[in-house]
Design an enzyme around this catalytic site. Sequence first.
Site, PDB file in Angstrom:
ATOM      1  N   GLY A 106       0.567  -1.575  -0.031  1.00  0.00           N
ATOM      2  CA  GLY A 106      -0.006   0.016   0.068  1.00  0.00           C
ATOM      3  C   GLY A 106       0.755   1.385   0.094  1.00  0.00           C
ATOM      4  CE1 TYR A 142       0.780   6.716 -10.245  1.00  0.00           C
ATOM      5  CE2 TYR A 142       1.682   5.482 -12.286  1.00  0.00           C
ATOM      6  CZ  TYR A 142       1.737   6.011 -11.059  1.00  0.00           C
ATOM      7  OH  TYR A 142       3.014   6.059 -10.609  1.00  0.00           O
TER       8      TYR A 142
END
Length: 172
Positions: A106, A142
Amino acid sequence: MEGKIRLCTLEDLTKLREISIETFSDTFALDNNPADLQEYLSNAYGLDELEKEMQNPESRFFFVYLTDELAGYLKLNTGIAQTETLAKNGLEVERIYIRKSFKRHGLGRQLIDYALELACKERRDSIWLGVWEKNVNALRFYRTFGFEKVGAHDFTVGKDKQTDLIMMKPLL
């Protein structure tokens, strides 16, 4: 577990060089000619080049640590430090590099969240980045943050001209 982010200083120059070479090589070595890769690493991550980048007031580097171990870094550019002139009041995410052993923890998400937070705090119009057109995982990553393709530019590794897609997220 969340990583700890801190601004890099010139005292971090050697560590920055080491992690830059390590992470770029881990990510792109299999897809590039070894001579081209070596030429790129020598030019892009030489101590003089990195020092010049660190001393630019419109560029910032941030290390991220997980359990007190250096796990990766983020490089942000504003103003004329941006690699493209497409966003005068934009924030460019030039690099998010995570060490192989820290991927899937993460940290990339944490770094992009940090960049978005800074961009909003600084009242930037947009945040943008370039990502290699063949890096499918990064493109998908993204897009989950709302970045959309707005163009492309050349990215040269040694003598090999490659294409980075420019992805942008408007903020205001």
